[in-house]
Design an enzyme around this catalytic site. Sequence first.
Site, PDB file in Angstrom:
ATOM      1  N   GLU A 117       6.616  10.449  -0.623  1.00 33.21           N
ATOM      2  CA  GLU A 117       6.671  10.034  -2.044  1.00 33.21           C
ATOM      3  C   GLU A 117       5.182  10.215  -2.395  1.00 33.21           C
ATOM      4  O   GLU A 117       4.325  10.807  -2.188  1.00 33.21           O
ATOM      5  CB  GLU A 117       6.383   8.276  -1.485  1.00 33.21           C
ATOM      6  CG  GLU A 117       5.151   7.958  -0.989  1.00 33.21           C
ATOM      7  CD  GLU A 117       4.883   6.359  -0.788  1.00 33.21           C
ATOM      8  OE1 GLU A 117       5.729   5.513  -0.841  1.00 33.21           O
ATOM      9  OE2 GLU A 117       3.734   6.102  -0.427  1.00 33.21           O
ATOM     10  N   GLY A 172       0.943  -1.239   0.051  1.00 37.49           N
ATOM     11  CA  GLY A 172       0.105  -0.171   0.042  1.00 37.49           C
ATOM     12  C   GLY A 172       0.719   1.150  -0.054  1.00 37.49           C
ATOM     13  O   GLY A 172       2.044   1.139   0.250  1.00 37.49           O
ATOM     14  N   CYS A 173       0.175   2.353  -0.357  1.00 42.77           N
ATOM     15  CA  CYS A 173       1.070   3.598  -0.539  1.00 42.77           C
ATOM     16  C   CYS A 173       1.474   4.022   0.767  1.00 42.77           C
ATOM     17  O   CYS A 173       2.598   4.272   1.083  1.00 42.77           O
ATOM     18  CB  CYS A 173      -0.062   4.662  -1.009  1.00 42.77           C
ATOM     19  SG  CYS A 173      -1.571   4.892  -0.252  1.00 42.77           S
ATOM     20  N   TYR A 174       0.666   4.164   1.852  1.00 42.62           N
ATOM     21  CA  TYR A 174       1.179   4.499   3.102  1.00 42.62           C
ATOM     22  C   TYR A 174       2.390   3.462   3.892  1.00 42.62           C
ATOM     23  O   TYR A 174       3.366   3.858   4.299  1.00 42.62           O
ATOM     24  CB  TYR A 174       0.203   4.697   4.341  1.00 42.62           C
ATOM     25  CG  TYR A 174      -0.883   5.955   4.225  1.00 42.62           C
ATOM     26  CD1 TYR A 174      -0.503   7.110   4.162  1.00 42.62           C
ATOM     27  CD2 TYR A 174      -2.273   5.743   4.103  1.00 42.62           C
ATOM     28  CE1 TYR A 174      -1.386   7.969   4.222  1.00 42.62           C
ATOM     29  CE2 TYR A 174      -3.202   6.482   4.085  1.00 42.62           C
ATOM     30  CZ  TYR A 174      -2.804   7.910   3.918  1.00 42.62           C
ATOM     31  OH  TYR A 174      -3.630   8.652   4.102  1.00 42.62           O
TER      32      TYR A 174
END
Length: 334
Positions: A306, A153-155
């Site tokens: 990011e 996932g992004c986080y």
Amino acid sequence: MLNTLIVGASGYTGAELALYLNRHPQMNITALMVSAQSVDAGKLISDLHPQLKGIIDIPVKPLTDAEEAAKGVDVVFLATDHKVSHDLAPIFLAAGCTVFDLSGAFRVQDAEFYRRYYGFEHQHTDWLAKAVYGLAEWRAESVKQAQLIAVPGCYPTAAQLALKPLLDAQLLNSAQWPVINAVSGVSGAGRKASLTSSFCEVSLQPYGIFNHRHEPEISTHLGTPVIFTPHLGNFARGILETITCRLQPGVTQQDVAEAYHNAYHDKPLVRLYDKGVPALKSVVGLPFCDIGFAVDGEHLIVVATEDNLLKGAAAQAVQCMNIRFGFPETQSLI
């Protein structure tokens, strides 16, 4: 040349994948697909995402038969909802495709996790057990052997890249859990219209307090509990995480710097700051995760940034694909 298929191509992440893969010298996009019920089916990808005009002007097709779509395809990217990926991935895998799943459907090897955090019963625990978690800088050797790669996932990507070097070097005091305060742009909620993410309504606010599905993903793969609080930011894209930790007695700023250097000196998509901490603008539109930190006695604050659609999704998926097939790790990314 590998034939590749993107499912979920109409979304923000799907469009970024299409752009990366279109310019990759070893990849041939055979089709861009969406669900059969999608209102985007039949439209040009460049009409949905005007930045692709003159670059990728091909229609998005409805996926009506996954077995048929898999014919002649080597690599599949699933930029789809978690339950959709859960249902589709085994079909493409059975056809011999290598699958890069950008949903959460195969990230944590615990069926109870899916009941609790995703609201469905996992029916493919055999593939769940075989899936490799694609945190590229840390799982490259496993990715090279995998048929199913679960893109983080992004986080969790930014959080783990920031914390893993410190945990591996045993620099953190385990009596205090790392506290992760993270802010993401509205694109993290996807392209579908909603009141919460509409222009006039969006406002900086926390959500998912103590129950966001990324907290157990982070904790599971770090091997330590964390306190994670995500926030919706009033900007389009990017993630900034401020992580508060307590160091072991006697650990110095130099020790922290060395831990990061040892972990990432040969990792081209992680950029370390010798002084100061990164700002969001340093990574938006780029495939990097930038990390900086500050130490005050036994207190450590790490800042990781990011682009949620790139290093937090599409860029990491392509990075894993490059690793999997022996291409240069940053090919088509930078």
